[in-house]
Scaffold this motif. Sequence first.
Motif, PDB file in Angstrom:
ATOM      1  N   GLU A   2       0.799  -1.195   0.000  1.00 23.33           N
ATOM      2  CA  GLU A   2       0.000   0.000   0.000  1.00 23.33           C
ATOM      3  C   GLU A   2       0.845   1.264   0.000  1.00 23.33           C
ATOM      4  N   SER A   3       1.937   1.255   0.748  1.00 22.10           N
ATOM      5  CA  SER A   3       2.732   2.462   0.917  1.00 22.10           C
ATOM      6  C   SER A   3       3.790   2.648  -0.172  1.00 22.10           C
ATOM      7  N   MET A   4       3.807   1.789  -1.154  1.00 18.96           N
ATOM      8  CA  MET A   4       4.801   1.935  -2.216  1.00 18.96           C
ATOM      9  C   MET A   4       4.556   3.232  -2.985  1.00 18.96           C
ATOM     10  N   GLY A   5       5.590   3.985  -3.173  1.00 20.90           N
ATOM     11  CA  GLY A   5       5.486   5.213  -3.945  1.00 20.90           C
ATOM     12  C   GLY A   5       5.019   6.415  -3.141  1.00 20.90           C
ATOM     13  N   LYS A   6       4.600   6.199  -1.912  1.00 21.96           N
ATOM     14  CA  LYS A   6       4.145   7.315  -1.085  1.00 21.96           C
ATOM     15  C   LYS A   6       5.285   7.752  -0.175  1.00 21.96           C
ATOM     16  N   LYS A   7       5.512   9.061  -0.142  1.00 21.82           N
ATOM     17  CA  LYS A   7       6.522   9.594   0.762  1.00 21.82           C
ATOM     18  C   LYS A   7       5.887   9.884   2.105  1.00 21.82           C
ATOM     19  N   LYS A   8       6.657   9.695   3.152  1.00 25.58           N
ATOM     20  CA  LYS A   8       6.179  10.082   4.470  1.00 25.58           C
ATOM     21  C   LYS A   8       6.197  11.608   4.536  1.00 25.58           C
ATOM     22  N   PRO A   9       5.180  12.200   5.133  1.00 25.86           N
ATOM     23  CA  PRO A   9       5.210  13.664   5.245  1.00 25.86           C
ATOM     24  C   PRO A   9       6.335  14.097   6.179  1.00 25.86           C
TER      25      PRO A   9
END
Length: 102
Positions: A2-9
């Motif tokens: 799910e978190s692939m490609g998403k940067k942590k804020p």
Amino acid sequence: MESMGKKKPRPRRSFTSEFKAEIVELCRRGDRSVGQIAKDFDLTETAVRLWVSQAEVDAGERDGLTSSEREELAALRRENRRLREDVEVLKRATAFFAKETR
């Protein structure tokens, strides 16, 4: 997956006015681009551009609210919000006591 490609804020950071002034000065020198300076100091390019823009307003080089005007506006908005809340409490109290006296 799910978190692939998403940067942590990035956590929100605060900087001293002296630090901001130094960054603005580096940008004004013109040795490096705003993007390069932001990258070198681990800052967002947007933040650096805003600092430069605000410094131009404060120096009278650009139209807009100066830093002191922004601070005053924020303080007035806080006071206005508090006074509106006070009025609302008084309205409720008036309605409550009006019911009690009937």
